[in-house]
Design a protein around this motif. Structure first.
Motif, mmCIF file in Angstrom:
data_model
loop_
_atom_site.group_PDB
_atom_site.id
_atom_site.type_symbol
_atom_site.label_atom_id
_atom_site.label_comp_id
_atom_site.label_asym_id
_atom_site.label_seq_id
_atom_site.Cartn_x
_atom_site.Cartn_y
_atom_site.Cartn_z
ATOM 1 N N THR A 160 -10.302 -3.995 7.892
ATOM 2 C CA THR A 160 -9.427 -5.018 6.964
ATOM 3 C C THR A 160 -8.586 -4.253 6.156
ATOM 4 O OG1 THR A 160 -11.617 -6.121 6.838
ATOM 5 C CG2 THR A 160 -9.627 -7.022 5.358
ATOM 6 N N PRO A 161 -7.379 -4.762 5.988
ATOM 7 C CA PRO A 161 -6.408 -3.984 5.122
ATOM 8 C C PRO A 161 -6.807 -4.248 3.711
ATOM 9 C CG PRO A 161 -5.303 -5.990 6.279
ATOM 10 C CD PRO A 161 -6.689 -6.170 6.813
ATOM 11 N N PRO A 162 -6.358 -2.994 2.949
ATOM 12 C CA PRO A 162 -6.556 -3.247 1.534
ATOM 13 C C PRO A 162 -6.179 -4.496 0.844
ATOM 14 C CG PRO A 162 -4.814 -1.539 2.069
ATOM 15 C CD PRO A 162 -5.222 -2.141 3.146
ATOM 16 N N ARG A 163 -6.752 -4.616 -0.201
ATOM 17 C CA ARG A 163 -6.436 -6.252 -0.996
ATOM 18 C C ARG A 163 -5.422 -5.810 -1.988
ATOM 19 N NH1 ARG A 163 -6.614 -9.997 0.969
ATOM 20 N NH2 ARG A 163 -6.757 -11.067 -0.805
ATOM 21 N N PRO A 164 -4.681 -6.869 -2.449
ATOM 22 C CA PRO A 164 -3.626 -6.539 -3.629
ATOM 23 C C PRO A 164 -4.421 -6.179 -4.883
ATOM 24 C CG PRO A 164 -3.571 -8.672 -2.378
ATOM 25 C CD PRO A 164 -4.826 -8.166 -1.838
ATOM 26 N N SER A 313 3.421 7.353 3.947
ATOM 27 C CA SER A 313 2.094 8.031 4.144
ATOM 28 C C SER A 313 1.044 6.802 4.684
ATOM 29 C CB SER A 313 1.456 8.988 3.529
ATOM 30 O OG SER A 313 1.132 8.165 2.210
ATOM 31 N N LYS A 314 0.004 7.165 5.216
ATOM 32 C CA LYS A 314 -0.995 6.251 5.594
ATOM 33 C C LYS A 314 -1.762 5.581 4.397
ATOM 34 C CE LYS A 314 -2.810 6.021 10.141
ATOM 35 N NZ LYS A 314 -3.924 6.347 11.092
ATOM 36 N N GLU A 315 -1.991 6.560 3.375
ATOM 37 C CA GLU A 315 -2.566 6.468 2.177
ATOM 38 C C GLU A 315 -1.766 5.167 1.292
ATOM 39 O OE1 GLU A 315 -2.001 9.506 3.155
ATOM 40 O OE2 GLU A 315 -4.053 9.284 4.246
ATOM 41 N N ARG A 316 -0.435 5.304 1.515
ATOM 42 C CA ARG A 316 0.393 4.514 0.444
ATOM 43 C C ARG A 316 1.267 3.714 1.274
ATOM 44 N NH1 ARG A 316 2.318 8.619 -4.097
ATOM 45 N NH2 ARG A 316 0.375 9.782 -4.666
ATOM 46 N N ALA A 317 1.043 3.161 2.551
ATOM 47 C CA ALA A 317 1.754 2.365 3.054
ATOM 48 C C ALA A 317 0.717 1.655 4.362
ATOM 49 C CB ALA A 317 3.268 2.756 3.555
ATOM 50 N N ASN A 318 1.226 0.565 4.903
ATOM 51 C CA ASN A 318 0.247 0.116 5.817
ATOM 52 C C ASN A 318 1.318 0.673 7.204
ATOM 53 O OD1 ASN A 318 -1.093 -1.338 8.041
ATOM 54 N ND2 ASN A 318 -0.535 -3.294 6.933
ATOM 55 N N LEU A 319 0.621 1.707 7.858
ATOM 56 C CA LEU A 319 1.363 2.277 9.081
ATOM 57 C C LEU A 319 0.280 2.810 9.881
ATOM 58 C CD1 LEU A 319 3.702 4.823 6.925
ATOM 59 C CD2 LEU A 319 4.381 2.794 8.542
ATOM 60 N N GLY A 320 0.641 3.042 11.057
ATOM 61 C CA GLY A 320 -0.557 3.440 12.121
ATOM 62 C C GLY A 320 -1.213 2.889 12.965
ATOM 63 N N GLY A 321 -1.044 1.406 12.583
ATOM 64 C CA GLY A 321 -1.542 0.644 13.618
ATOM 65 C C GLY A 321 -3.251 0.227 13.658
ATOM 66 N N GLU A 322 -3.819 0.559 12.701
ATOM 67 C CA GLU A 322 -5.181 0.517 12.601
ATOM 68 C C GLU A 322 -5.640 -1.100 12.477
ATOM 69 O OE1 GLU A 322 -7.323 3.233 9.768
ATOM 70 O OE2 GLU A 322 -5.641 4.688 10.441
ATOM 71 N N PHE A 323 -4.885 -1.536 11.440
ATOM 72 C CA PHE A 323 -5.281 -2.857 11.047
ATOM 73 C C PHE A 323 -4.918 -4.124 11.768
ATOM 74 C CE2 PHE A 323 -4.585 -0.754 7.089
ATOM 75 C CZ PHE A 323 -5.896 -0.178 6.669
ATOM 76 N N TYR A 324 -3.974 -3.761 12.683
ATOM 77 C CA TYR A 324 -3.478 -4.825 13.684
ATOM 78 C C TYR A 324 -2.841 -6.155 12.910
ATOM 79 C CZ TYR A 324 -5.522 -2.422 17.307
ATOM 80 O OH TYR A 324 -6.081 -1.133 17.848
ATOM 81 N N ALA A 327 -0.501 -6.263 5.699
ATOM 82 C CA ALA A 327 -1.280 -6.154 4.500
ATOM 83 C C ALA A 327 -0.481 -7.232 3.220
ATOM 84 C CB ALA A 327 -1.759 -4.778 3.847
ATOM 85 N N ALA A 328 -1.483 -8.051 2.535
ATOM 86 C CA ALA A 328 -0.831 -8.912 1.647
ATOM 87 C C ALA A 328 0.094 -8.107 0.472
ATOM 88 C CB ALA A 328 -2.199 -9.506 0.928
ATOM 89 N N VAL A 329 0.886 -8.730 -0.038
ATOM 90 C CA VAL A 329 1.799 -8.142 -0.707
ATOM 91 C C VAL A 329 1.184 -7.511 -2.274
ATOM 92 C CG1 VAL A 329 3.948 -9.127 -0.076
ATOM 93 C CG2 VAL A 329 2.849 -10.213 -1.878
ATOM 94 N N GLY A 330 1.484 -6.407 -2.782
ATOM 95 C CA GLY A 330 0.759 -5.988 -3.834
ATOM 96 C C GLY A 330 -0.336 -4.909 -3.612
ATOM 97 N N SER A 331 -0.482 -4.818 -2.164
ATOM 98 C CA SER A 331 -1.577 -4.107 -1.688
ATOM 99 C C SER A 331 -1.428 -2.520 -1.679
ATOM 100 C CB SER A 331 -2.005 -4.305 -0.312
ATOM 101 O OG SER A 331 -2.418 -5.618 -0.213
ATOM 102 N N TYR A 332 -0.208 -2.036 -1.831
ATOM 103 C CA TYR A 332 0.242 -0.562 -1.814
ATOM 104 C C TYR A 332 1.085 -0.185 -3.073
ATOM 105 C CZ TYR A 332 -1.897 -0.156 2.936
ATOM 106 O OH TYR A 332 -2.518 -0.182 3.974
ATOM 107 N N PRO A 333 0.628 -0.296 -4.154
ATOM 108 C CA PRO A 333 1.464 -0.079 -5.261
ATOM 109 C C PRO A 333 1.954 1.501 -5.560
ATOM 110 C CG PRO A 333 -0.752 -0.592 -6.013
ATOM 111 C CD PRO A 333 -0.734 -1.081 -4.827
ATOM 112 N N GLU A 334 1.144 2.263 -5.078
ATOM 113 C CA GLU A 334 1.408 3.689 -4.835
ATOM 114 C C GLU A 334 2.451 4.027 -4.097
ATOM 115 O OE1 GLU A 334 -0.943 6.410 -6.602
ATOM 116 O OE2 GLU A 334 -1.006 4.406 -7.658
ATOM 117 N N GLY A 335 2.817 3.185 -3.130
ATOM 118 C CA GLY A 335 3.777 3.625 -2.131
ATOM 119 C C GLY A 335 5.420 3.118 -2.573
#
Ligand code: AVJ
Ligand code: FE
Length: 419
Positions: A160-164, A313-324, A327-335
């Motif tokens: 599951t992708p990260p939550r907002p 980067s994968k830590e700061r953005a939904n990249l790399g295809g793992e989640f298929y 992610a909901a908006v607000g899930s990657y504030p660091e990016g």
């Protein structure tokens, strides 16, 4: 790691990914055409092997190719996608052998080159970067094909992708980006394709841009408000396409009730998540939504300025295809970018208002067919990468392009407006 070790590791990683994506499929699903828009999946795999044969073994290594008689069959320009299933393609097991043979000879070329390679393409990593990025791009293409697979579908199990993050969900809806010159494109990034070059200064007028990509909830409001039945929101060309193609909602959505939607995602049927960026809309739909919202799509220049400092980067953005999935908006504030604009990188490719053209001073490299033959008014530029894009192909300067009617790619959008 030195340059060579890094190159070998990158090649290994992308091949592991390609084979992992195809592993669950039967031979029949590898050779059949799931959509006329896409290649048979076995064609993609042999094509990336053939590309590696051309660029690493022949161009960089100066050696004979593994099987030059395959060049024609796996040349994307010789055979348009609808014709690919009728070619005498290699079988899936022949394809796996072919790409493995190419790989072992390519690694041989790599190890036999002097450590301080005199060869300029390899010295700055570009020929390896080209081959690695190319295979990653086809990984995303294969995912688009897998999304189009008929029932029961591909059905991957993704985490599951990260939550907002609470603090991000209360941000203002738009950001004001100050005007002034900024450097667009790059001369420095060794991975950059020809179309990202040269770096050049562009002066931008101040503009507002949405803090987040447009969500499914927002997009459903456009539908409920008659967005698809009011020609005034659409360009003439867009309206004509809306009618002839019968567009009524994003691709893969199904109406469950007056105000409720489900979607088919890789064979899984699920409720449309309201807070995820909308995807599988074409440029015409994005453009119509923006007009409905009293806004417009950002130009490519505005998008790149707004994206300055965004982290690919994968830590700061939904990249790399793992989640298929996005992610909901607000899930990657660091990016977020330096202007506080979120999720520019990853989640969904973002349609821009701009046609795909070369920057002033453009020089094609290493071959015209990567970018130059697509320049003109037929294609619109998309930016930022999607959840399916590997970090190796995700950067603020990266440019993607497609026809304004295409919806099978993992594309959404955000809006902008002039100050
Ligand atoms: C940049 C995604 C438009 O898929 O046609 C793959 C990438 N180029 N093989 C495409 C590409 C050569 C390209 N796009
Ligand atoms: Fe290709």
């Amino acid at each position: 790691m030195d340059l060579k070790e890094q190159a070998a590791a990158d090649l290994l990683e992308v091949r592991r990914r390609s084979l992992e994506l195809l592993d669950p499929l039967s031979d029949h699903d590898l050779v059949r055409q799931h959509s006329r828009l896409m290649s048979p999946l076995a064609w993609d795999l042999a094509h990336v092997g053939n590309y590696e044969d051309l660029w690493l073994i022949r161009a960089a290594g100066g050696r004979e190719g593994v099987d030059p008689s395959l060049d024609g069959m796996y040349d994307a320009f010789r055979h348009p996608r609808p014709n690919r299933p009728s070619l005498p393609l290699l079988s899936p097991s022949e394809t796996r052998h072919y790409v493995a043979e190419v790989r072992s000879r390519a690694l041989d070329v790599l190890s036999s080159l002097p450590l301080e390679s005199p060869w300029p393409l390899l010295a700055d990593g570009f020929v390896v970067g080209l081959v690695v990025q190319h295979e990653h791009q086809h990984g995303e293409t294969m995912l688009a094909t897998l999304q189009l697979m008929a029932e029961p579908g591909y059905r991957p199990d993704g985490p599951t992708p990260p939550r907002p993050v609470a603090s991000a969900t209360v941000l203002p809806a738009e950001r004001l980006i100050p005007g002034g010159p900024f450097v667009m494109g790059t001369d420095q990034d060794p991975r950059a394709y020809d179309n990202e070059r040269p770096a050049h200064v562009v002066d931008v007028a101040p503009f507002w841009i949405d803090t987040f990509p447009v969500t499914n909830r927002q997009y459903a409001e456009f539908i409920d408000d008659g967005g698809y039945s009011s020609p005034r929101f659409w360009t003439a060309e867009g309206w004509e396409w809306r009618q002839s193609a019968g567009l009524e909602h994003p691709e893969f959505w199904r109406r469950d009730g007056e105000r409720s939607w489900s979607r088919v995602r890789f064979g899984w049927v699920e409720e449309v998540p309201p807070d995820e960026p909308v995807q599988h809309v074409c440029w015409h739909e994005a453009d119509a939504y923006a007009r409905w919202a009293g806004k417009r799509l950002p130009t490519e220049v505005e998008w790149e300025k707004a994206a300055g400092g965004a982290a690919p980067s994968k830590e700061r953005a939904n990249l790399g295809g793992e989640f298929y999935r996005p992610a909901a908006v607000g899930s990657y504030p660091e990016g977020a970018s330096r202007w506080g604009v979120h999720q520019l990188i990853g989640d969904v490719w973002e349609w821009t208002a701009s046609d795909f053209r070369g920057y002033s001073g453009f020089a094609s490299f290493p071959y015209r067919e990567y970018s130059e033959v697509f320049f003109g008014s037929d294609y619109k530029v998309l930016r930022g990468g999607s959840w399916a894009t590997h970090p190796a192909v995700a950067r603020v300067t990266f440019r993607n392009w497609d026809y304004p009617i295409r919806r099978q790619i993992f594309a959404g959008f955000r809006c902008a407006r002039s100050e």
